[in-house]
Design a protein around this motif. Structure first.
Motif: not given
Length: 112
Positions: A52-54, A31, A33
């Motif tokens: 980033t987390r994605d 979750d 960054d």
């Protein structure tokens, strides 16, 4: 106690490569960054790269084309891949989760 632990630093010749590793001991790494910063003697701590987390990434202009950042959420780990190292890359490298955690730092020295 949740912490970040860096490793992978060392002494390398100009033009060489290193891979830095930062392991998050917590349970919510996916979750977060994550970022890598560096501090050279007599200078402020500067951003090197973040992810980033994605999975979106950005790297500083000073290392663009030479450094990349990646993450492995299954291992709670973020990496900094450093290629074509230059003397000016000599610094202590830190990772952070952009919340309240910083690692202890790992020294990278680029020298012939």
């Amino acid at each position: 106690q949740v912490q970040l632990v860096e490793s992978g630093g060392g002494v390398v010749q100009p033009g060489g490569s290193l891979r830095l590793t930062c392991v998050d001991s917590g349970s919510i790494f996916g979750d977060k960054d994550m970022g890598w910063y560096r501090k050279a003697p007599g200078k402020q701590r500067d951003l090197v790269a973040y992810i980033t987390r994605d999975g979106r990434t950005n790297v500083a202009d000073a290392v663009k084309g030479r450094f990349t950042i990646s993450r492995d959420n299954a291992k709670n780990t973020v990496y900094l891949h450093m290629n074509n190292l230059k003397r000016e890359d000599t610094a202590v490298y830190y990772c952070t989760d952009y919340r309240d955690l910083w690692g202890q730092g790992t020294q990278v020295t680029v020298s012939a």
